[in-house]
Write an enzyme that holds these catalytic residues in place. Sequence first.
Site, PDB file in Angstrom:
ATOM      1  CG  ASP A  21      38.984  35.472  39.983  1.00 30.87           C
ATOM      2  OD1 ASP A  21      38.180  35.312  38.924  1.00 30.87           O
ATOM      3  OD2 ASP A  21      39.859  36.396  39.698  1.00 30.87           O
ATOM      4  CG  HIS A  65      37.159  40.564  40.748  1.00 33.03           C
ATOM      5  ND1 HIS A  65      37.927  40.411  41.787  1.00 33.03           N
ATOM      6  CD2 HIS A  65      37.988  40.058  39.712  1.00 33.03           C
ATOM      7  CE1 HIS A  65      39.131  39.806  41.414  1.00 33.03           C
ATOM      8  NE2 HIS A  65      39.062  39.424  40.268  1.00 33.03           N
ATOM      9  CB  SER A 101      34.934  39.651  37.195  1.00 35.73           C
ATOM     10  OG  SER A 101      35.822  40.015  36.283  1.00 35.73           O
ATOM     11  CG  MET A 134      46.018  38.833  37.105  1.00 38.45           C
ATOM     12  SD  MET A 134      44.677  38.100  36.342  1.00 38.45           S
ATOM     13  CE  MET A 134      43.637  39.734  36.602  1.00 38.45           C
ATOM     14  CG  ASP A 151      39.829  40.406  36.691  1.00 39.03           C
ATOM     15  OD1 ASP A 151      40.525  39.728  37.536  1.00 39.03           O
ATOM     16  OD2 ASP A 151      38.666  40.129  36.360  1.00 39.03           O
ATOM     17  CG  MET A 187      44.639  41.061  33.041  1.00 40.98           C
ATOM     18  SD  MET A 187      43.612  39.756  31.998  1.00 40.98           S
ATOM     19  CE  MET A 187      42.407  39.084  32.934  1.00 40.98           C
ATOM     20  CG  HIS A 195      42.689  39.596  40.260  1.00 39.22           C
ATOM     21  ND1 HIS A 195      42.134  38.471  39.755  1.00 39.22           N
ATOM     22  CD2 HIS A 195      43.998  39.203  40.730  1.00 39.22           C
ATOM     23  CE1 HIS A 195      43.068  37.629  39.480  1.00 39.22           C
ATOM     24  NE2 HIS A 195      44.305  37.882  40.217  1.00 39.22           N
ATOM     25  CG  MET A 212      44.363  33.196  40.399  1.00 36.20           C
ATOM     26  SD  MET A 212      43.023  34.084  40.164  1.00 36.20           S
ATOM     27  CE  MET A 212      42.582  33.511  38.489  1.00 36.20           C
TER      28      MET A 212
END
Length: 218
Positions: free
Chosen positions: A174, A32, A7, A67, A34, A36, A65, A136
């Site tokens: 993760d 990966h 990540s 979020m 992330d 957000m 991913h 998660m």
Amino acid sequence: MKLIAPSILSADFTRLKEEIQAVETAGADWIHADVMDGHFVPNLTFGPMVVEAVRRATALPIDVHLMIHEPDRYIPDFAKAGATYVSVHAETCAHLNRTVQLIRDCGARPGVVLNPATPVETLQWILEYLDFVLVMSVNPGFGGQRFIPNSIAKIVLLKKMITDKGLQTLIQIDGGVSPQTIADIAAAGADVFVAGSAIFNSPDYRRTILAMRQLANR
Ligand code: DX5
Ligand code: ZN
């Protein structure tokens, strides 16, 4: 086959290309990323522009991913930026089937993410449409948190659901994945291991990834 997905949340962003190429050379399988939004999770990261830059830095699959609330608004942009896999949190989707279809229609491979307290049963009627499920094992928002132990039981349950339905869906994990925790997670049935701090905070990425892969395949 067990896959390792570093990540970039824990990478040095002043040297993002170098960091990505370093983990690629060190044996990473997926990158990966992330995303957000400061609403669904209490942190902000980056959007499609950075994913597009990641795309130019590596040939590896990029695993985005999300979020974020209202992921449908941004899925086409992330797909266009070069995302190979896109996962959305079940908790953010009012019409999860439609969102999963949208990811596929945009040319990416869909996954659904479950927060630590979200039951596996949420997936009952969506599992067959997914390439992967992301479990998660920390509350999403930050790197470097401790692995939540009952995630192991959750993976076992999910694996059984996948097998009972005769599916090939990958299980991704993760949060808090490290050389200390990976063997038990792998034994429970996980296939794809996201790790941020365990890899990027280690002095030798190749050694860490190799050690994690060996522990996962034991
Ligand atoms: C957390 C992110 C993770 C994060 C994991 O919300 O989804 O991908 O990078 O970090 P570590 O591996 O340090 O727990
Ligand atoms: Zn993540």
